[in-house]
Design a protein around this motif. Structure first.
Motif, PDB file in Angstrom:
ATOM      1  N   PHE B  29     -43.351 -26.832  31.994  1.00 52.25           N
ATOM      2  CA  PHE B  29     -44.288 -27.910  31.643  1.00 52.25           C
ATOM      3  C   PHE B  29     -45.332 -28.052  32.741  1.00 52.25           C
ATOM      4  O   PHE B  29     -45.012 -28.435  33.858  1.00 52.25           O
ATOM      5  CB  PHE B  29     -43.547 -29.237  31.472  1.00 52.25           C
ATOM      6  CG  PHE B  29     -42.575 -29.244  30.340  1.00 52.25           C
ATOM      7  CD1 PHE B  29     -42.969 -29.616  29.061  1.00 52.25           C
ATOM      8  CD2 PHE B  29     -41.260 -28.845  30.528  1.00 52.25           C
ATOM      9  CE1 PHE B  29     -42.070 -29.611  27.996  1.00 52.25           C
ATOM     10  CE2 PHE B  29     -40.348 -28.835  29.477  1.00 52.25           C
ATOM     11  CZ  PHE B  29     -40.747 -29.214  28.201  1.00 52.25           C
ATOM     12  N   ARG B  30     -46.589 -27.762  32.403  1.00 53.26           N
ATOM     13  CA  ARG B  30     -47.659 -27.787  33.381  1.00 53.26           C
ATOM     14  C   ARG B  30     -48.555 -29.005  33.244  1.00 53.26           C
ATOM     15  O   ARG B  30     -49.491 -29.184  34.011  1.00 53.26           O
ATOM     16  CB  ARG B  30     -48.538 -26.532  33.185  1.00 53.26           C
ATOM     17  CG  ARG B  30     -47.829 -25.253  33.519  1.00 53.26           C
ATOM     18  CD  ARG B  30     -48.603 -24.021  33.081  1.00 53.26           C
ATOM     19  NE  ARG B  30     -48.011 -22.857  33.711  1.00 53.26           N
ATOM     20  CZ  ARG B  30     -48.473 -22.292  34.824  1.00 53.26           C
ATOM     21  NH1 ARG B  30     -49.573 -22.727  35.387  1.00 53.26           N
ATOM     22  NH2 ARG B  30     -47.845 -21.271  35.353  1.00 53.26           N
ATOM     23  N   ASN B  31     -48.298 -29.844  32.271  1.00 50.02           N
ATOM     24  CA  ASN B  31     -49.264 -30.881  31.947  1.00 50.02           C
ATOM     25  C   ASN B  31     -48.576 -32.217  31.675  1.00 50.02           C
ATOM     26  O   ASN B  31     -48.756 -32.834  30.633  1.00 50.02           O
ATOM     27  CB  ASN B  31     -50.076 -30.436  30.715  1.00 50.02           C
ATOM     28  CG  ASN B  31     -51.257 -31.337  30.454  1.00 50.02           C
ATOM     29  OD1 ASN B  31     -51.889 -31.819  31.385  1.00 50.02           O
ATOM     30  ND2 ASN B  31     -51.525 -31.608  29.186  1.00 50.02           N
ATOM     31  N   ALA B  32     -47.788 -32.679  32.634  1.00 53.30           N
ATOM     32  CA  ALA B  32     -47.006 -33.903  32.449  1.00 53.30           C
ATOM     33  C   ALA B  32     -47.507 -35.043  33.315  1.00 53.30           C
ATOM     34  O   ALA B  32     -47.082 -36.187  33.150  1.00 53.30           O
ATOM     35  CB  ALA B  32     -45.537 -33.616  32.775  1.00 53.30           C
ATOM     36  N   TYR B  33     -48.412 -34.749  34.234  1.00 58.02           N
ATOM     37  CA  TYR B  33     -48.922 -35.751  35.166  1.00 58.02           C
ATOM     38  C   TYR B  33     -50.234 -36.333  34.632  1.00 58.02           C
ATOM     39  O   TYR B  33     -51.109 -35.604  34.187  1.00 58.02           O
ATOM     40  CB  TYR B  33     -49.163 -35.113  36.540  1.00 58.02           C
ATOM     41  CG  TYR B  33     -49.856 -36.032  37.516  1.00 58.02           C
ATOM     42  CD1 TYR B  33     -49.148 -37.050  38.150  1.00 58.02           C
ATOM     43  CD2 TYR B  33     -51.216 -35.893  37.795  1.00 58.02           C
ATOM     44  CE1 TYR B  33     -49.787 -37.901  39.046  1.00 58.02           C
ATOM     45  CE2 TYR B  33     -51.852 -36.744  38.687  1.00 58.02           C
ATOM     46  CZ  TYR B  33     -51.136 -37.748  39.313  1.00 58.02           C
ATOM     47  OH  TYR B  33     -51.759 -38.601  40.191  1.00 58.02           O
ATOM     48  N   MET B  34     -50.381 -37.656  34.715  1.00 63.70           N
ATOM     49  CA  MET B  34     -51.593 -38.323  34.226  1.00 63.70           C
ATOM     50  C   MET B  34     -52.670 -38.342  35.314  1.00 63.70           C
ATOM     51  O   MET B  34     -52.682 -39.242  36.161  1.00 63.70           O
ATOM     52  CB  MET B  34     -51.268 -39.759  33.815  1.00 63.70           C
ATOM     53  CG  MET B  34     -50.382 -39.853  32.596  1.00 63.70           C
ATOM     54  SD  MET B  34     -50.107 -41.593  32.152  1.00 63.70           S
ATOM     55  CE  MET B  34     -49.037 -41.376  30.704  1.00 63.70           C
ATOM     56  N   HIS B  35     -53.585 -37.377  35.255  1.00 70.13           N
ATOM     57  CA  HIS B  35     -54.635 -37.285  36.263  1.00 70.13           C
ATOM     58  C   HIS B  35     -55.540 -38.512  36.240  1.00 70.13           C
ATOM     59  O   HIS B  35     -55.989 -38.933  35.183  1.00 70.13           O
ATOM     60  CB  HIS B  35     -55.466 -36.021  36.039  1.00 70.13           C
ATOM     61  CG  HIS B  35     -54.705 -34.774  36.343  1.00 70.13           C
ATOM     62  ND1 HIS B  35     -54.601 -34.255  37.608  1.00 70.13           N
ATOM     63  CD2 HIS B  35     -53.943 -33.973  35.551  1.00 70.13           C
ATOM     64  CE1 HIS B  35     -53.846 -33.180  37.575  1.00 70.13           C
ATOM     65  NE2 HIS B  35     -53.431 -32.975  36.347  1.00 70.13           N
ATOM     66  N   GLY B  36     -55.784 -39.068  37.404  1.00 72.68           N
ATOM     67  CA  GLY B  36     -56.739 -40.168  37.533  1.00 72.68           C
ATOM     68  C   GLY B  36     -56.174 -41.554  37.293  1.00 72.68           C
ATOM     69  O   GLY B  36     -56.905 -42.534  37.370  1.00 72.68           O
TER      70      GLY B  36
ATOM     71  N   SER D  59     -51.198 -31.268  23.659  1.00 71.03           N
ATOM     72  CA  SER D  59     -50.035 -30.449  23.301  1.00 71.03           C
ATOM     73  C   SER D  59     -48.977 -30.503  24.408  1.00 71.03           C
ATOM     74  O   SER D  59     -49.243 -30.949  25.525  1.00 71.03           O
ATOM     75  CB  SER D  59     -50.472 -29.011  23.082  1.00 71.03           C
ATOM     76  OG  SER D  59     -51.061 -28.490  24.242  1.00 71.03           O
ATOM     77  N   ARG D  60     -47.759 -30.094  24.061  1.00 72.47           N
ATOM     78  CA  ARG D  60     -46.664 -30.006  25.041  1.00 72.47           C
ATOM     79  C   ARG D  60     -46.011 -28.650  24.862  1.00 72.47           C
ATOM     80  O   ARG D  60     -45.764 -28.222  23.730  1.00 72.47           O
ATOM     81  CB  ARG D  60     -45.670 -31.149  24.822  1.00 72.47           C
ATOM     82  CG  ARG D  60     -44.930 -31.537  26.090  1.00 72.47           C
ATOM     83  CD  ARG D  60     -44.114 -32.801  25.924  1.00 72.47           C
ATOM     84  NE  ARG D  60     -42.862 -32.526  25.244  1.00 72.47           N
ATOM     85  CZ  ARG D  60     -41.970 -33.453  24.914  1.00 72.47           C
ATOM     86  NH1 ARG D  60     -42.212 -34.730  25.188  1.00 72.47           N
ATOM     87  NH2 ARG D  60     -40.862 -33.116  24.301  1.00 72.47           N
ATOM     88  N   GLU D  61     -45.677 -27.985  25.966  1.00 75.19           N
ATOM     89  CA  GLU D  61     -45.286 -26.590  25.916  1.00 75.19           C
ATOM     90  C   GLU D  61     -44.064 -26.328  25.027  1.00 75.19           C
ATOM     91  O   GLU D  61     -43.971 -25.250  24.413  1.00 75.19           O
ATOM     92  CB  GLU D  61     -45.016 -26.052  27.327  1.00 75.19           C
ATOM     93  CG  GLU D  61     -46.276 -25.876  28.167  1.00 75.19           C
ATOM     94  CD  GLU D  61     -46.709 -27.142  28.910  1.00 75.19           C
ATOM     95  OE1 GLU D  61     -46.252 -28.244  28.565  1.00 75.19           O
ATOM     96  OE2 GLU D  61     -47.507 -27.019  29.850  1.00 75.19           O
ATOM     97  N   ASP D  62     -43.108 -27.258  24.949  1.00 75.52           N
ATOM     98  CA  ASP D  62     -41.903 -26.977  24.154  1.00 75.52           C
ATOM     99  C   ASP D  62     -42.125 -27.216  22.666  1.00 75.52           C
ATOM    100  O   ASP D  62     -41.376 -26.709  21.845  1.00 75.52           O
ATOM    101  CB  ASP D  62     -40.726 -27.822  24.660  1.00 75.52           C
ATOM    102  CG  ASP D  62     -41.018 -29.321  24.623  1.00 75.52           C
ATOM    103  OD1 ASP D  62     -42.205 -29.696  24.562  1.00 75.52           O
ATOM    104  OD2 ASP D  62     -40.071 -30.118  24.653  1.00 75.52           O
TER     105      ASP D  62
END
Lengths: 239, 239, 239, 239, 239, 239
Positions: B29-36, D59-62
């Motif tokens: 999972f590369r996109n779980a952090y809420m930027h900003g 989207s989410r990777e899983d």
């Protein structure tokens, strides 16, 4: 790599970053301040040191794995071990806050090795722990995701751009409450000297303004105000 | 809606958001952090809880009047009354800071009802009072204008996007000094367990770095450093 | 230029900027809050005062020299000397943070002359010293470079835009923890009166929410809650 | 879902989007135009149709694998098969151009099924092929990466936000050279009627301006210019 | 530096950039497309070639004079003379459009030397003349000011970032109507082969969709549709 | 207000905006180009004319009604009637594209009155009709909503900022395919003369590059290349 005389370091540590932007403008430099880069914590004294640089490019999935990251050849980790004592590690993250330019372990190791501070045009992870470590640190915005998610270390100690400012290895980097400015290495001594004088004059002006004087005739300085200042200075220093 | 075991909650409350981004990356999972998205106030412990979601769309002048806002059917107000105890209210404001995602009254009511915190990719009003209420709150930027100026509550507890991250009802939301991360509900227990181990190892590394050791061979961990850590841990815990 | 009655000033100083956005919306004003403008320091009481304005345009190299800057005709410096006591200096920097809208000397002189505060949609230099001076100051982002690098003072006390909001000389500017709002001069008295009532009602609601009451029936107010509030108010004030 | 009378459709197809923003403002709607959304190709006639909506979240990777994407339950693909003839598919991509809101195959299928057009606040892939298909298409910026890289279809035909505008299923969407505007379904007929009159008046004004008349007294219309216009119209239409 | 087989070049020239993003995603690459970079002119065939790179950093007033610019050692000018025939010059301008990454003379010289194209994450000057020269050119936004105003050439043919994508010398760069994608050199042959097959399949699908078939069962391909496609292909090619 | 000699106008119309940025840089001006402002339509010849300016501020609901808009005192409408023949109307919209800086009627009237063009750092409505009118027009992004939604005309023909560039009434504005540049009125004649020479030299260089010569020794010019050029020029012009 430039050495930095300790009296120059002290004078720059006592100078305001804003004063330094004026002294740079006077010499024709309009683009030495890193817009949008802020200190993690307000600090009493400025961070000062020659630049040691790290250049990131975007990561690529086949190259930037966590396994590769562990290698002793990884330039990100080498930057931490090789940044000389007294220097500031300046990082060109291409402005990306998608992943961390550094974290608390790296800050701790830099601190242990005597680094003067760390600057990125991206951001850091473990902000609270970096603050606890006490290394002066400047960034654009928090960036906790693991470095390989977005960044790949491509070069050590080459000329870089950071937040729109050119940074050559050995340039003198000064950071404080107002942010970060970069001075060409060959101008650091003369700017440090001049800054010390400016600071004294501004103390004089602040006293007069507090007492109700207008800024006109005081700021910018006139011949008259210069004379008045010199008298004030002699009275104050007893010389 | 997922329950959250109290030991999992405790372990996540003790974990660094940055550590959690690593454990997520390890699982792809590369996109779980809420930027900003940043905390209003630095807090000692993390905010942890399952997500209860609110979806805003832009408001429309004929629908979003202050009168309509007073209705008990208004989903914005129902979100406050229906968000379960122990949960985090996560708000998809489409990134808009043109109007408030919530204010101090709503924060006070959420606090009274036992909510764990509130997160928006927009912003809040009455910032000082929200801080006084003591509910952990995360936002992008202050947004005092009245909600109907720009936002209309369209759905409760559906899958949303918030600051570029997918949030499904029941996902485990963790927020701290570094910002906010979202963990898939089914991974929360195993990630919480692993995070506890990571934290102990990082305490060991920090001690060694403070004592002057290089990061190489310590971070990332090697077989040797693992063994050394285990001895250190046994010595420390007396087991 | 509008005078500001001292009781109006006191009531606005006690009001929340968020409450004022509501009272403006009620009168049809949706665009009175300066998005993205934040206080340098959280303050106990609001900044309140009529607007005295300064309009910047981009600088040009042949016109905006440091020499020209020293002139007594320089409008930037005249703004500091001419902003009336009790007023707020509001600066239209076209949103530019490439150079300073003002610095510590100017803040000190404004303070000495009795100004109520300073607002820009750009930024300041010498942030730490402005904080020390104690003049309430609001900006978008630090901007230490010398003013002539990017800004030229073009007009004093004309209608301007600041952070997307129209500001007419004499409009009443209120700033606090939530940011800055601009009230048309002719509405300031009635809004100040109404704000005082709202604050009392909100204290009543906060007490009830703290005691576990739902927001429904309390906020927004109903006929019943109004009656209950009036009883609470009589009990509290003994009248 | 609203039907759209064919004469209403024709009148809106002949109207300028800019004229429609005026007619919306007259009815109190200030936020109906999608800022930053542009046509792929300039078209002779407007796109007109009731909105059928698709809501994306990140989207989410899983969850968002290419395998899952092939499923007949995939809402992205169902949107293409279920958008009714004569309707406009309006997509809430949360403003993301990190991945495609649609591509040429989807455009071709929509065209074959009789859709009136497609709108996204993200972007498309296969731009040249979409243009070749001939379906009116509006976007912010090209977005060729495969949809699952950044987007997950979460809902069909719910109220959405698109480029900062509320879109309710059945609202009438009109797009042309100037961009896209959304009309509440219940106002479409009366706005279409009024737009036809405005267009005729503007033709009259354009003729007069071309002949050298000032805009004053012509635009906005006065009682005199109205009478002159009516004479012009009778002369022209022979009625 | 990688050579590029002419059949690979032809197949990539015939492929859609969007198809290539799919083939990259299939191999785990999610970040190969340069967001926000567009062609100056729509072209019939794609630009294809190995990357030859130029890295800019911000300029500095004492180093980046017009005089220095004339030197034969200037890396900006050397890049134009040294970029090998058949290659694409890819420029890392740090995203800056404050000054030109190149102009018409440079484009003409690259064209004369047989370069395949030019890409920057900044912009160009003399846009009309570059179009007249006929060299495929991709940029973010026009940037006519003279290069030394904002950019300094720091390196030739090192790994760079361009519009958020890693570019290693010799990577295969493909640009078309949809924008620009970067393929790792070692994958170019297999991706080119696979792309040719995809294009044929998409031609088959387009024909079926035009004839009224649903996308389900056609796109993505199923076992059945694969068989149908193969029959179609045999019929078409007579093999 | 400056007149503009017709030969100067012709020479500037024949010059490239990029060449003009060089001639400005040579005189110390680094900030004369309007970043992000583009022509509606590519034109054969440049737009050239002295600036007549209009300053917008944000609108306010009680002041900026459609009724007020109809008044003959409305400065927006007066700008159209008062911009002198041969001049360029330059509009400071504070960068806002929330509402139209002008529309087709205004463009038609300006054209009829002999204006040379129109420039805004916001945007226009009725784009297709403005193109049909044939008045050279430059903007950032389409902006069809009615002007009073976001903009209020505050001043005519004062010094303004437009897209980050200072514009003084009478400055010479040149716009073409590359965008818009502003020349100080007192430098227009000499820059026009020099530009004519540069254009001839560039024609010479283009011919040589097309024939295979390197840029080194040609561009920038050397003493040798100057001599070669002069011979080429004599041969070509027969003088």
């Amino acid at each position: 790599m430039s050495a930095l005389r300790s009296d120059t370091r002290q004078k720059l540590a006592a100078a305001s970053v804003s004063t330094l932007t004026n002294l740079m403008l006077k010499r024709g430099f309009r683009n030495a301040y890193m817009h949008g880069v802020v200190p993690l914590t307000a600090t009493a004294a400025n961070m000062v040191g020659p630049a040691y640089t790290l250049r990131f490019i975007p990561s690529r999935e086949d190259i930037d794995t966590m396994a590769g990251y562990a290698s002793e050849q990884n330039l990100h980790r080498r930057a931490i071990e090789e940044c000389p004592s007294g220097h500031v590690l300046v990082i060109d993250a291409g402005g990306s806050t998608r992943a961390a330019s550094a974290g608390d372990m790296m800050a701790a190791r830099l601190k242990a090795r005597g680094a003067a501070g760390i600057v990125t045009d991206g951001g850091y992870r473990d902000i609270a722990d970096i603050e606890a470590v006490g290394l002066p640190a400047f960034q654009r915005q928090n960036a906790p995701p693991a470095t390989p998610i977005a960044l790949h270390a491509a070069d050590l100690n080459v000329a870089i751009g950071c937040a729109g400012v050119a940074v050559y290895p050995g340039d003198i980097v000064v950071g404080g409450r107002d942010g970060v400015i970069v001075l060409p290495a060959n101008l650091a001594v003369e700017i440090a000297e001049e800054a010390a004088g400016v600071a004294a004059y501004e103390e004089f002006v602040a006293e007069k303004i507090h007492a109700g004087r207008s800024m006109f005739g005081l700021f910018p300085a006139t011949d008259d105000s210069r004379r008045e200042y010199e008298a004030w200075l002699r009275a104050k220093t007893g010389r």
